[in-house]
Design an enzyme around this catalytic site. Sequence first.
Site, PDB file in Angstrom:
ATOM      1  N   TYR A 138      -2.271  -1.498  10.490  1.00 26.04           N
ATOM      2  CA  TYR A 138      -2.287  -1.675   9.028  1.00 26.04           C
ATOM      3  C   TYR A 138      -0.983  -1.157   8.424  1.00 26.04           C
ATOM      4  CZ  TYR A 138      -3.823  -1.401   4.154  1.00 26.04           C
ATOM      5  OH  TYR A 138      -3.915  -1.543   2.787  1.00 26.04           O
ATOM      6  N   SER A 193       0.872  -1.188   0.000  1.00 23.66           N
ATOM      7  CA  SER A 193       0.000   0.000   0.000  1.00 23.66           C
ATOM      8  C   SER A 193       0.904   1.232   0.000  1.00 23.66           C
ATOM      9  CB  SER A 193      -0.841  -0.018   1.279  1.00 23.66           C
ATOM     10  OG  SER A 193      -1.474   1.227   1.477  1.00 23.66           O
TER      11      SER A 193
HETATM   12  P1  NDP Z   1     -11.278  -6.304  -0.540  1.00 24.99           P
HETATM   13  O1  NDP Z   1     -11.817  -6.263   0.854  1.00 24.99           O
HETATM   14  O2  NDP Z   1     -12.211  -6.092  -1.667  1.00 24.99           O
HETATM   15  O3  NDP Z   1     -10.517  -7.684  -0.779  1.00 24.99           O
HETATM   16  C1  NDP Z   1      -9.848  -8.370   0.235  1.00 24.99           C
HETATM   17  C2  NDP Z   1      -9.687  -9.806  -0.205  1.00 24.99           C
HETATM   18  O4  NDP Z   1      -8.958 -10.526   0.805  1.00 24.99           O
HETATM   19  C3  NDP Z   1     -11.024 -10.518  -0.370  1.00 24.99           C
HETATM   20  O5  NDP Z   1     -10.965 -11.343  -1.514  1.00 24.99           O
HETATM   21  C4  NDP Z   1     -11.127 -11.371   0.869  1.00 24.99           C
HETATM   22  O6  NDP Z   1     -11.885 -12.526   0.598  1.00 24.99           O
HETATM   23  C5  NDP Z   1      -9.653 -11.713   1.101  1.00 24.99           C
HETATM   24  N1  NDP Z   1      -9.410 -12.137   2.472  1.00 24.99           N
HETATM   25  C6  NDP Z   1      -9.616 -11.413   3.604  1.00 24.99           C
HETATM   26  N2  NDP Z   1      -9.303 -12.138   4.682  1.00 24.99           N
HETATM   27  C7  NDP Z   1      -8.886 -13.362   4.221  1.00 24.99           C
HETATM   28  C8  NDP Z   1      -8.462 -14.546   4.849  1.00 24.99           C
HETATM   29  N3  NDP Z   1      -8.343 -14.635   6.169  1.00 24.99           N
HETATM   30  N4  NDP Z   1      -8.136 -15.618   4.068  1.00 24.99           N
HETATM   31  C9  NDP Z   1      -8.242 -15.542   2.719  1.00 24.99           C
HETATM   32  N5  NDP Z   1      -8.625 -14.441   2.079  1.00 24.99           N
HETATM   33  C10 NDP Z   1      -8.967 -13.362   2.815  1.00 24.99           C
HETATM   34  O7  NDP Z   1     -10.120  -5.221  -0.566  1.00 24.99           O
HETATM   35  P2  NDP Z   1      -8.986  -4.873  -1.653  1.00 24.99           P
HETATM   36  O8  NDP Z   1      -9.209  -5.573  -2.909  1.00 24.99           O
HETATM   37  O9  NDP Z   1      -8.885  -3.411  -1.660  1.00 24.99           O
HETATM   38  O10 NDP Z   1      -7.689  -5.425  -0.913  1.00 24.99           O
HETATM   39  C11 NDP Z   1      -6.702  -6.218  -1.562  1.00 24.99           C
HETATM   40  C12 NDP Z   1      -5.332  -5.803  -1.069  1.00 24.99           C
HETATM   41  O11 NDP Z   1      -5.056  -4.496  -1.533  1.00 24.99           O
HETATM   42  C13 NDP Z   1      -5.180  -5.770   0.452  1.00 24.99           C
HETATM   43  O12 NDP Z   1      -3.938  -6.332   0.820  1.00 24.99           O
HETATM   44  C14 NDP Z   1      -5.206  -4.293   0.765  1.00 24.99           C
HETATM   45  O13 NDP Z   1      -4.502  -3.983   1.950  1.00 24.99           O
HETATM   46  C15 NDP Z   1      -4.529  -3.735  -0.467  1.00 24.99           C
HETATM   47  N6  NDP Z   1      -4.758  -2.320  -0.695  1.00 24.99           N
HETATM   48  C16 NDP Z   1      -6.014  -1.845  -1.003  1.00 24.99           C
HETATM   49  C17 NDP Z   1      -6.217  -0.499  -1.199  1.00 24.99           C
HETATM   50  C18 NDP Z   1      -7.552   0.070  -1.538  1.00 24.99           C
HETATM   51  O14 NDP Z   1      -7.720   1.310  -1.521  1.00 24.99           O
HETATM   52  N7  NDP Z   1      -8.538  -0.729  -1.874  1.00 24.99           N
HETATM   53  C19 NDP Z   1      -5.115   0.471  -1.106  1.00 24.99           C
HETATM   54  C20 NDP Z   1      -3.842  -0.126  -0.786  1.00 24.99           C
HETATM   55  C21 NDP Z   1      -3.690  -1.462  -0.601  1.00 24.99           C
HETATM   56  P3  NDP Z   1     -12.814 -13.336   1.648  1.00 24.99           P
HETATM   57  O15 NDP Z   1     -13.498 -12.328   2.515  1.00 24.99           O
HETATM   58  O16 NDP Z   1     -13.744 -14.084   0.728  1.00 24.99           O
HETATM   59  O17 NDP Z   1     -11.890 -14.245   2.384  1.00 24.99           O
END
Ligand code: NDP
Length: 263
Positions: free
Chosen positions: A153, A140
């Site tokens: 975070y 991030s």
């Molecule tokens: P989302 O919440 O849309 O996606 C998060 C994903 O992680 C989901 O597919 C969720 O699936 C999965 N996940 C969460 N917990 C678990 C777990 N315990 N085991 C397996 N899978 C898990 O958010 P983003 O797409 O935005 O996030 C993706 C990445 O991008 C993250 O690392 C986030 O920190 C990073 N990021 C995002 C930003 C933004 O503005 N969106 C900015 C900077 C970084 P499920 O719940 O089905 O398990």
Amino acid sequence: MRFKEKVVWITGASSGIGEALAYAFSREGAHLVLTARRTDRLEQVKNACQGPGKILLLPFDVTQLDLHPTMVGAVIEHFGQIDILVNNAGVSQRSKVIETDFSVDRRIMELNYFSVISLTRHVLPYMLQRGQGHIVVISSLLGKFSTPLRSAYCASKHALHGYFDALRAEVADQGIFVTLICPGWVRTEVSQHALRGDGSEHGQIDPSIAKGMDPHRCAERILKAVHKRKEEVAIAGPEGIALWLKRFAPGLLSKLVRRVRVT
Ligand code: NDP
């Protein structure tokens, strides 16, 4: 078809950036392994992928580290190799240090840091054996500087840089590439699932996220960075200016983050 017949394992593929990456890699001819907890959402993503590659759904909670050897074994058995591991699953935070239960600090580190290094550690021997492989880590902008309400975070994302910069140096001459991606605001479910101090979900779409980058655009830029084997890439809108400030005017950035109203 930049990734034709490459085996790409994406964690967090059920929504947001991971989902968009699944579509983008699929269009480029990759075989996919899709991981997340919500099986129904993974099924939907699989059905929406339009590429010629095969798709293996591997639903599990990545914080269950004891499952990692079995899951890696399942991918190797199915596809025989892992070309690209995209460590994307993650959770954000919406709470001050003083109001954050220590168990929440640990939950964030377990998912955003320990699950990532554990999965990588189990995949790495197979990549080293073949003398090729690419580890992609979704960090991030907050892996490079910190704001209020995101202490654990920011710590988890900063930790990824420390670890993977070291790994990159260790394996650079063995055919393994490491790419750290630093997105800014991307329009996903991230703020809805972000944890409050008591461990409950924030449950809201924050204004910054609502006006953030389209996840498909973000995914396209990630593929470009991976294809070019970049070491570290920031993918952000105007908020990316903070990286420049961190480097050239850190005192000013420090003052600004105290004043900016973070939700
Ligand atoms: P989302 O919440 O849309 O996606 C998060 C994903 O992680 C989901 O597919 C969720 O699936 C999965 N996940 C969460 N917990 C678990 C777990 N315990 N085991 C397996 N899978 C898990 O958010 P983003 O797409 O935005 O996030 C993706 C990445 O991008 C993250 O690392 C986030 O920190 C990073 N990021 C995002 C930003 C933004 O503005 N969106 C900015 C900077 C970084 P499920 O719940 O089905 O398990």
